[in-house]
Motif scaffolding. Structure first.
Motif, short mmCIF file in Angstrom:
data_model
loop_
_atom_site.label_atom_id
_atom_site.label_comp_id
_atom_site.label_asym_id
_atom_site.label_seq_id
_atom_site.Cartn_x
_atom_site.Cartn_y
_atom_site.Cartn_z
N VAL A 262 51.91 62.24 35.40
CA VAL A 262 51.42 60.93 34.95
C VAL A 262 51.88 59.87 35.94
O VAL A 262 53.01 59.89 36.41
CB VAL A 262 51.98 60.59 33.55
CG1 VAL A 262 51.55 59.19 33.13
CG2 VAL A 262 51.53 61.61 32.51
N ALA A 263 50.99 58.96 36.28
CA ALA A 263 51.33 57.79 37.09
C ALA A 263 50.82 56.57 36.35
O ALA A 263 49.67 56.54 35.91
CB ALA A 263 50.70 57.88 38.47
N ARG B 227 46.60 50.02 34.92
CA ARG B 227 45.87 51.26 35.16
C ARG B 227 46.84 52.44 35.21
O ARG B 227 47.99 52.29 35.62
CB ARG B 227 45.10 51.18 36.49
CG ARG B 227 44.10 52.31 36.71
CD ARG B 227 43.24 52.00 37.91
NE ARG B 227 42.18 52.96 38.09
CZ ARG B 227 41.22 52.84 38.99
NH1 ARG B 227 41.21 51.79 39.80
NH2 ARG B 227 40.27 53.75 39.10
N SER B 228 46.34 53.59 34.79
CA SER B 228 47.13 54.81 34.82
C SER B 228 46.26 55.97 35.25
O SER B 228 45.03 55.91 35.19
CB SER B 228 47.71 55.12 33.43
OG SER B 228 48.57 54.10 33.00
N VAL C 269 42.51 54.15 32.12
CA VAL C 269 43.11 55.47 32.30
C VAL C 269 42.14 56.40 33.03
O VAL C 269 41.02 56.63 32.56
CB VAL C 269 43.51 56.10 30.95
CG1 VAL C 269 44.15 57.46 31.17
CG2 VAL C 269 44.45 55.19 30.18
N ASP C 270 42.56 56.89 34.20
CA ASP C 270 41.78 57.90 34.94
C ASP C 270 42.34 59.28 34.60
O ASP C 270 43.55 59.51 34.71
CB ASP C 270 41.90 57.68 36.45
CG ASP C 270 41.31 56.35 36.89
OD1 ASP C 270 40.43 55.83 36.17
OD2 ASP C 270 41.73 55.83 37.93
N ALA D 153 47.57 57.33 42.99
CA ALA D 153 47.28 58.70 43.45
C ALA D 153 48.48 59.30 44.15
O ALA D 153 48.80 60.49 43.98
CB ALA D 153 46.06 58.69 44.38
N ALA D 154 49.18 58.50 44.95
CA ALA D 154 50.37 58.98 45.64
C ALA D 154 51.47 59.34 44.65
O ALA D 154 52.14 60.37 44.77
CB ALA D 154 50.87 57.92 46.62
#
Length: 366
Positions: free
Chosen positions: A225-226, A232-233, A270-271, A327-328
């Motif tokens: 999880v980021a 945004r997550s 949330v992506d 993403a990182a």
């Protein structure tokens, strides 16, 4: 004290889980102090409570010596042998010294000790209950707030939600119901102290576990999880059953499942991406919604050099670098993004995005 008091202790043992013997021993220890304080005694004494009748007796303990210099602590050998002929030097003689009105003091002391032990036991039970729920989600009611914290009623305990652990622009009123994530539980002199958060990545994970049966059943797994709370997550999901689409399971029919999570997080985007053990595929998925032309992995440097279509460079990087940054963090790779026109030249400082250091607990344990 009497037999009814002993019966009351037995009942407490059944209801509160506090052993009768532990309570009696604590009362006996407290009565020693009570005796010395109320009767101004410097003697060594022992208090005995009969386990059946509740009768309380006080015994002075004296050491057998040749000649007693301090009668409060010593007894001569001759005097000791008048009590029991078998006494020898250095033996301990116990002589009953129970005061006539000691029952009143004993009753008061016993009440105080029992009340204190019940309070301690209840605090311990509550602490153990919430310590076991650390890194879990709870729903509570906002009771009040000050300059630093919201105070959330969780039923048996009041939790602290620091303002710093709320999402940007988030405000709560008295009696608002709110879901929070337990970050830690500590013992204090006033009982267990529970700290909760609305910004912790674990909250996002637990919300999906509540909404997606496949996650609860272990068919779908959240691998990482980021989160940038309130904005945004990204979550990476995998499946143990190839017939189940992990992304689709989390999105739900017409997006109902993910929308429920988004609503709870006050519109936070949330992506949901598919996790892969192959870095090229995982990095490509993580940069969604941007399309990726190619990914070149450099294992030694832990760098992923990514080429995206010219018209998708800004989408891949995101507003203020947010998409690439998340993403990182999600993948654990430094990501260098270029468009096709730039080719595979050396990375410039603004284009390199690293995984940010995350001080939150390992989500695999959450």
């Amino acid at each position: 004290m009497n037999a009814e008091f002993i019966e009351a202790l037995i009942q407490l043992e059944k209801e509160k889980g506090i052993r009768k013997e532990v309570l009696i021993e604590a009362i006996e220890a407290a009565l020693i102090s009570g005796y010395k304080r109320n009767f101004h005694s410097a003697q060594n004494v022992r208090v005995d409570i009969d386990r059946e009748t509740g009768q309380v007796r006080v015994f002075a303990r004296k050491t057998v010596v040749e000649e007693a210099l301090d009668p409060r602590l010593e007894i001569s050998l001759d005097a000791a042998r008048e009590i029991l002929p078998s006494y020898e030097l250095d033996d301990i003689v116990e002589i009953e010294v129970t005061p006539a009105d000691f029952g009143r003091i004993a009753a008061q002391t016993a009440k105080q000790v029992v009340t204190q032990r019940i309070r301690e036991a209840e605090r311990s039970i509550i602490y153990e209950e919430f310590a076991d729920r650390e890194e879990d989600i709870v729903t509570g009611i906002v009771q009040r707030s000050d300059n630093r914290n919201y105070y959330i009623d969780l039923g048996r305990v009041e939790a602290l939600l620091p303002h710093a652990e709320t999402m940007p622009g988030e405000r709560f009123k008295h009696n608002d119901r709110v879901k929070t994530f337990i970050t830690r539980v500590e013992k204090s002199t006033k009982g267990p102290q529970v700290f909760v958060s609305r910004t912790h990545p674990g909250l996002l994970k637990r919300l999906f576990e509540l909404e997606v049966p496949e996650i609860y059943e272990g068919i779908v797994e959240i691998r990482s999880v980021a989160r940038e709370a309130g904005y945004r997550s990204k979550i990476a999901v995998a499946t143990r059953d190839e017939q189940v689409d992990p992304v689709g399971a989390c999105v739900g029919h017409r997006g109902m499942r993910v929308q429920t999570v988004v609503n709870e997080l006050r519109g936070e985007k949330v992506d949901i991406v598919r996790w892969s053990e192959e870095p090229v595929e995982f990095v490509s998925n993580a940069l969604s919604p941007s399309k990726v032309v190619s990914v070149d992995i450099h294992e030694d440097e832990k760098i992923a050099r990514v080429i995206v279509p010219d018209h998708q460079l800004s989408l891949a990087i995101g507003k203020e670098g947010q998409n690439a940054r998340l993403a990182a963090k999600l993948t654990g790779w430094k990501i260098d993004i270029k468009n096709e026109s730039e080719g595979t030249g050396e990375a410039t400082e603004p284009e390199m995005v690293e995984e940010e250091k995350d001080e939150s607990p390992d989500l695999d344990r959450a």
